[in-house]
Design a protein around this motif. Structure first.
Motif, PDB file in Angstrom:
ATOM      1  N   GLU A  29      37.220  36.175  35.917  1.00  0.00           N
ATOM      2  CA  GLU A  29      36.756  36.519  37.260  1.00  0.00           C
ATOM      3  C   GLU A  29      35.571  37.481  37.219  1.00  0.00           C
ATOM      4  OE1 GLU A  29      37.436  36.584  41.669  1.00  0.00           O
ATOM      5  OE2 GLU A  29      37.735  35.184  40.006  1.00  0.00           O
ATOM      6  N   SER A  30      35.619  38.454  36.337  1.00  0.00           N
ATOM      7  CA  SER A  30      34.568  39.482  36.311  1.00  0.00           C
ATOM      8  C   SER A  30      33.212  38.900  35.944  1.00  0.00           C
ATOM      9  CB  SER A  30      34.941  40.599  35.325  1.00  0.00           C
ATOM     10  OG  SER A  30      35.019  40.099  34.001  1.00  0.00           O
ATOM     11  N   LYS A  31      33.182  37.846  35.147  1.00  0.00           N
ATOM     12  CA  LYS A  31      31.902  37.244  34.768  1.00  0.00           C
ATOM     13  C   LYS A  31      31.248  36.508  35.933  1.00  0.00           C
ATOM     14  CE  LYS A  31      32.973  36.696  29.847  1.00  0.00           C
ATOM     15  NZ  LYS A  31      33.272  35.742  28.763  1.00  0.00           N
ATOM     16  N   VAL A  32      32.077  36.015  36.850  1.00  0.00           N
ATOM     17  CA  VAL A  32      31.540  35.299  38.001  1.00  0.00           C
ATOM     18  C   VAL A  32      31.162  36.273  39.113  1.00  0.00           C
ATOM     19  CG1 VAL A  32      31.968  33.472  39.684  1.00  0.00           C
ATOM     20  CG2 VAL A  32      32.988  33.318  37.409  1.00  0.00           C
ATOM     21  N   THR A  33      32.023  37.239  39.393  1.00  0.00           N
ATOM     22  CA  THR A  33      31.784  38.164  40.504  1.00  0.00           C
ATOM     23  C   THR A  33      30.925  39.347  40.101  1.00  0.00           C
ATOM     24  OG1 THR A  33      33.760  39.487  40.025  1.00  0.00           O
ATOM     25  CG2 THR A  33      34.035  37.569  41.477  1.00  0.00           C
ATOM     26  N   ARG A  34      30.796  39.613  38.770  1.00  0.00           N
ATOM     27  CA  ARG A  34      30.075  40.767  38.232  1.00  0.00           C
ATOM     28  C   ARG A  34      30.742  42.068  38.617  1.00  0.00           C
ATOM     29  NH1 ARG A  34      28.416  38.383  34.439  1.00  0.00           N
ATOM     30  NH2 ARG A  34      27.023  40.100  33.892  1.00  0.00           N
ATOM     31  N   ARG A  35      32.014  42.033  38.953  1.00  0.00           N
ATOM     32  CA  ARG A  35      32.793  43.240  39.228  1.00  0.00           C
ATOM     33  C   ARG A  35      33.811  43.402  38.123  1.00  0.00           C
ATOM     34  NH1 ARG A  35      32.857  40.925  44.396  1.00  0.00           N
ATOM     35  NH2 ARG A  35      35.037  40.292  44.115  1.00  0.00           N
ATOM     36  N   GLN A  36      33.739  44.498  37.416  1.00  0.00           N
ATOM     37  CA  GLN A  36      34.606  44.730  36.271  1.00  0.00           C
ATOM     38  C   GLN A  36      35.939  45.294  36.738  1.00  0.00           C
ATOM     39  OE1 GLN A  36      34.859  43.559  33.377  1.00  0.00           O
ATOM     40  NE2 GLN A  36      33.746  44.854  31.945  1.00  0.00           N
ATOM     41  N   ARG A  37      37.006  44.561  36.476  1.00  0.00           N
ATOM     42  CA  ARG A  37      38.364  45.003  36.742  1.00  0.00           C
ATOM     43  C   ARG A  37      38.555  45.522  38.172  1.00  0.00           C
ATOM     44  NH1 ARG A  37      40.908  47.179  31.115  1.00  0.00           N
ATOM     45  NH2 ARG A  37      39.909  45.654  29.806  1.00  0.00           N
ATOM     46  N   PRO A  38      38.535  44.654  39.157  1.00  0.00           N
ATOM     47  CA  PRO A  38      38.735  45.096  40.538  1.00  0.00           C
ATOM     48  C   PRO A  38      40.112  45.709  40.741  1.00  0.00           C
ATOM     49  CG  PRO A  38      38.923  42.713  40.378  1.00  0.00           C
ATOM     50  CD  PRO A  38      38.451  43.202  39.030  1.00  0.00           C
ATOM     51  N   SER A  39      40.238  46.496  41.785  1.00  0.00           N
ATOM     52  CA  SER A  39      41.520  47.143  42.072  1.00  0.00           C
ATOM     53  C   SER A  39      42.579  46.091  42.336  1.00  0.00           C
ATOM     54  CB  SER A  39      41.384  48.055  43.296  1.00  0.00           C
ATOM     55  OG  SER A  39      40.440  49.059  43.057  1.00  0.00           O
ATOM     56  N   PRO A  40      43.753  46.216  41.710  1.00  0.00           N
ATOM     57  CA  PRO A  40      44.797  45.211  41.899  1.00  0.00           C
ATOM     58  C   PRO A  40      45.380  45.260  43.308  1.00  0.00           C
ATOM     59  CG  PRO A  40      45.638  47.060  40.634  1.00  0.00           C
ATOM     60  CD  PRO A  40      44.165  47.292  40.785  1.00  0.00           C
ATOM     61  N   SER A  41      45.842  44.132  43.760  1.00  0.00           N
ATOM     62  CA  SER A  41      46.541  44.089  45.041  1.00  0.00           C
ATOM     63  C   SER A  41      47.711  43.134  44.900  1.00  0.00           C
ATOM     64  CB  SER A  41      45.591  43.644  46.157  1.00  0.00           C
ATOM     65  OG  SER A  41      45.737  42.288  46.454  1.00  0.00           O
ATOM     66  N   SER A  42      48.590  43.185  45.860  1.00  0.00           N
ATOM     67  CA  SER A  42      49.799  42.365  45.762  1.00  0.00           C
ATOM     68  C   SER A  42      49.505  40.888  45.997  1.00  0.00           C
ATOM     69  CB  SER A  42      50.836  42.849  46.785  1.00  0.00           C
ATOM     70  OG  SER A  42      50.294  42.777  48.087  1.00  0.00           O
ATOM     71  N   ALA A  43      48.304  40.553  46.418  1.00  0.00           N
ATOM     72  CA  ALA A  43      47.977  39.146  46.649  1.00  0.00           C
ATOM     73  C   ALA A  43      46.593  38.833  46.102  1.00  0.00           C
ATOM     74  CB  ALA A  43      48.052  38.830  48.127  1.00  0.00           C
ATOM     75  N   SER A  44      46.305  39.338  44.922  1.00  0.00           N
ATOM     76  CA  SER A  44      44.974  39.179  44.350  1.00  0.00           C
ATOM     77  C   SER A  44      44.949  37.998  43.397  1.00  0.00           C
ATOM     78  CB  SER A  44      44.572  40.460  43.610  1.00  0.00           C
ATOM     79  OG  SER A  44      43.311  40.326  43.021  1.00  0.00           O
ATOM     80  N   LEU A  45      44.167  37.002  43.729  1.00  0.00           N
ATOM     81  CA  LEU A  45      43.966  35.854  42.860  1.00  0.00           C
ATOM     82  C   LEU A  45      42.500  35.814  42.441  1.00  0.00           C
ATOM     83  CD1 LEU A  45      45.923  33.074  44.794  1.00  0.00           C
ATOM     84  CD2 LEU A  45      46.651  34.256  42.722  1.00  0.00           C
ATOM     85  N   PRO A  46      42.207  35.339  41.241  1.00  0.00           N
ATOM     86  CA  PRO A  46      40.811  35.231  40.792  1.00  0.00           C
ATOM     87  C   PRO A  46      40.134  34.032  41.444  1.00  0.00           C
ATOM     88  CG  PRO A  46      42.273  34.408  39.074  1.00  0.00           C
ATOM     89  CD  PRO A  46      43.160  34.962  40.176  1.00  0.00           C
ATOM     90  N   GLN A  47      39.811  34.178  42.734  1.00  0.00           N
ATOM     91  CA  GLN A  47      39.337  33.044  43.526  1.00  0.00           C
ATOM     92  C   GLN A  47      38.035  32.464  42.988  1.00  0.00           C
ATOM     93  OE1 GLN A  47      41.210  31.687  45.573  1.00  0.00           O
ATOM     94  NE2 GLN A  47      42.478  33.147  46.680  1.00  0.00           N
ATOM     95  N   HIS A 166      37.223  55.984  26.110  1.00  0.00           N
ATOM     96  CA  HIS A 166      38.083  55.570  27.217  1.00  0.00           C
ATOM     97  C   HIS A 166      39.154  54.601  26.731  1.00  0.00           C
ATOM     98  CE1 HIS A 166      35.474  57.474  30.171  1.00  0.00           C
ATOM     99  NE2 HIS A 166      34.430  56.886  29.598  1.00  0.00           N
ATOM    100  N   ALA A 167      40.411  54.969  26.932  1.00  0.00           N
ATOM    101  CA  ALA A 167      41.519  54.083  26.568  1.00  0.00           C
ATOM    102  C   ALA A 167      41.460  52.818  27.400  1.00  0.00           C
ATOM    103  CB  ALA A 167      42.853  54.789  26.782  1.00  0.00           C
ATOM    104  N   ARG A 168      41.940  51.719  26.825  1.00  0.00           N
ATOM    105  CA  ARG A 168      41.946  50.384  27.441  1.00  0.00           C
ATOM    106  C   ARG A 168      40.540  49.822  27.612  1.00  0.00           C
ATOM    107  NH1 ARG A 168      46.726  48.492  29.827  1.00  0.00           N
ATOM    108  NH2 ARG A 168      48.452  49.977  29.790  1.00  0.00           N
ATOM    109  N   ALA A 169      39.559  50.434  26.978  1.00  0.00           N
ATOM    110  CA  ALA A 169      38.190  49.926  27.064  1.00  0.00           C
ATOM    111  C   ALA A 169      37.424  50.116  25.767  1.00  0.00           C
ATOM    112  CB  ALA A 169      37.436  50.609  28.206  1.00  0.00           C
ATOM    113  N   ASP A 170      37.631  51.248  25.086  1.00  0.00           N
ATOM    114  CA  ASP A 170      36.790  51.613  23.949  1.00  0.00           C
ATOM    115  C   ASP A 170      37.524  51.602  22.610  1.00  0.00           C
ATOM    116  OD1 ASP A 170      34.649  51.988  25.629  1.00  0.00           O
ATOM    117  OD2 ASP A 170      34.949  54.150  25.828  1.00  0.00           O
ATOM    118  N   GLU A 171      38.683  50.945  22.552  1.00  0.00           N
ATOM    119  CA  GLU A 171      39.412  50.914  21.280  1.00  0.00           C
ATOM    120  C   GLU A 171      38.577  50.293  20.166  1.00  0.00           C
ATOM    121  OE1 GLU A 171      42.676  51.582  24.238  1.00  0.00           O
ATOM    122  OE2 GLU A 171      40.763  50.514  24.190  1.00  0.00           O
ATOM    123  N   HIS A 172      37.698  49.349  20.517  1.00  0.00           N
ATOM    124  CA  HIS A 172      36.857  48.718  19.503  1.00  0.00           C
ATOM    125  C   HIS A 172      35.923  49.736  18.844  1.00  0.00           C
ATOM    126  CE1 HIS A 172      34.508  48.700  23.198  1.00  0.00           C
ATOM    127  NE2 HIS A 172      33.414  48.553  22.478  1.00  0.00           N
TER     128      HIS A 172
END
Length: 526
Positions: A29-47, A166-172
């Motif tokens: 989803e992030s590659k199409v929308t160009r938004r990195q890791r959007p805020s989760p919601s209870s009805a969030s689908l990668p439309q 940053h944890a969950r992002a920079d482990e590499h």
């Protein structure tokens, strides 16, 4: 039968589409929308990713037979999400897939093996952080699992924070930093983790929320004052102590046998993969290069097709990750003209390759956008920034002036698969840059800027059948220079996702120190 898989819904959402056993598309989803890791919601689908997969496969929502969702699905009640799915896919069966089962399926069913042990490890996939499986034919059975907080991924994230990343992002970054460290802290980290991967909680302080949350006992083990900021001179050796402990522990968890498959976020760690390949405990190792949560979308469609629908595996899968969108000449031209850019049109593929080789030979940094976008975080020759290893300033230019990143992070060396053994010692997982190789002694000076530690190199072997144009570019570069190898890093900037569209490519090109952009048959120069 058409199956859609949706994975990583809370933090790295992606969609995959399988038709009659073949994966036709997979997109984050992030590659199409160009938004990195959007805020989760209870009805969030990668439309956006769903729409792109449907478009690429030529299918409609009403033709979808099954939608498979990978847990965790939502932070709140899941009922709203199910209602949304029913409304959008009116004729589809809804299936929920456990997180680590999806990881396991993404690895085993993409592998060339009929039987294998599968090991899945991440930070906390729906509270579970690891599992070992026995897989054969179209079935995968759980042998053993591990649960948070006894998580190697959690420990790796804590040290990532401790070292100022940053944890969950920079482990590499910690992984590559470890290549220049020594073993002085190996025993200290070994004391934290038992052979059964149990994490000693005494080394953590629940009241400390920053810098990894380590306790006085941890700092005492490192010989540092409690809560001290890590001196930069010690950071590589701390990273090395962590990396070595993780490698030793994972070897124990994996056991030994003939075939081993790997998935889960921990296996983005190429040094860990290489340690398993070289351990001698396994005849063959396969890693799902889209190892993280996005890759569970692939696992979801495989799980439905093979595990639930009992469909047999038919021949060896290609396992290709070139599963995203591509763009025709008219689409690219429209973007360039709308942006009022000056460009040259190269009439044929021969012209594109010849111009690219000449520019690389002149030590230009070339952004290369051709064919279908890669699924996963690594550029495999379709969304790449390229440079010649014969340019003495190539790695400095790439790191300092274009990617703006630390000098200990090296670039992949792309080489035709059939020629790789002349320059490197690298295994099958090098085709997706999921492991590291070793440079042959006679070429250490040639590839010195790309070497990690003593002789490690991030090798990318390119198969002609999978990526004929990039394969040919490497050969043409070799004919011109005598070296059929190009440095390859992902075409993205400032932490953005890999570029997807021509507009993304243009934006990144003009925001960077890249010299040349070749997008399809169009050439842009600064």
């Amino acid at each position: 039968m058409i199956v859609i898989g949706l994975g990583g819904l809370l933090n790295d959402a992606a969609c995959a589409l399988l038709k009659n056993g073949e994966v036709l598309a997979a997109v984050e989803e992030s590659k199409v929308t160009r938004r990195q890791r959007p805020s989760p919601s209870s009805a969030s689908l990668p439309q956006a990713a769903i729409e792109e997969c449907l478009r690429l496969s030529g299918a409609t929502r009403d033709q979808v037979d099954c939608v498979a969702l990978v847990r965790p699905i939502a932070q709140g009640p899941e009922a709203e999400l199910h209602l949304t799915l029913r409304d959008q896919f009116r004729h589809a069966e809804i299936v929920v897939v456990e997180h680590h089962m999806a990881h396991a399926a993404s690895a085993f069913f993409a592998s060339p093996f009929e039987k294998a042990t599968v090991l899945t490890l991440d930070q906390a996939g729906d509270f579970q952080c690891g599992a070992r499986w026995k897989a054969a034919g179209n079935q995968i059975e759980l042998e053993k699992d591990w649960y948070y907080p006894d998580s190697l991924g959690r420990l790796y994230g804590a040290v990532t924070e401790l070292l100022g990343f940053h944890a969950r992002a920079d482990e590499h970054k910690v992984q590559w930093l470890s290549a220049s460290g020594d073993d002085r802290f190996a025993a200290a980290f070994r004391a934290i983790v038992s052979d059964a991967a149990r994490i000693d909680g005494a080394y953590f302080d629940g009241n400390r929320l920053a810098a990894g949350g380590f306790s006085r006992k941890f700092f005492d083990a490192l010989g540092l004052a409690d809560g001290a900021k890590i001196p930069p001179v010690l950071a590589p050796s701390i990273a090395r102590g962590l990396q070595k402990t993780v490698e030793e522990t994972v070897l124990t968890l994996a056991g030994e046998g003939e075939n081993l498959c790997l998935a889960g976020g921990l296996f983005f760690n190429a040094l860990l993969v290489e340690s398993l390949e070289r351990s001698g405990r396994w005849k063959s190792v396969f890693v799902q290069a889209a190892a993280g949560n996005a890759g569970t979308a692939l696992g979801a469609v495989y799980h439905v097709w093979h595990h639930l629908k009992k469909q047999p595996r038919q021949g060896r899968r290609s396992g290709t990750l070139l599963l995203g969108p591509s763009y025709g000449l008219d689409e690219i031209k429209q973007v360039l003209e709308n942006c009022k850019l000056n460009f040259s049109y190269l009439r044929s593929t021969d012209d594109v390759l010849a111009r690219a080789v000449n520019l690389l030979g002149d030590h230009k940094i070339v952004a290369w956008m051709q064919g279908r976008m890669e699924f996963g975080p690594r550029a495999l020759g379709n969304r790449s920034i390229l440079a010649s290893p014969l340019d003495p300033y190539s790695t400095e230019n790439l790191n300092v002036f274009i990617k703006h990143r630390e000098p200990f992070r090296k670039f992949a060396a792309s080489v035709p698969a059939e020629l790789a053994s002349e320059y490197f010692d690298a295994g099958p997982n090098a085709r997706t840059i999921a492991t590291v190789g070793r440079v042959r002694p006679g070429y250490k000076n040639t590839f010195a800027p790309a070497i990690l530690g003593e002789d490690m190199v991030r090798v990318h072997t390119v198969d002609e059948a999978e990526n004929p144009m990039f394969h040919r570019l490497l050969h043409e570069a070799g004919r011109a220079s005598g070296l059929p190898v190009l440095y390859n890093t992902s075409f993205n900037l400032f932490g953005d996702p890999l570029v997807s569209t021509p507009r993304d490519a243009v934006r990144s090109f003009y925001s960077s120190g890249i010299d040349v952009l070749l997008v399809g048959n169009f050439l842009l120069e600064k």
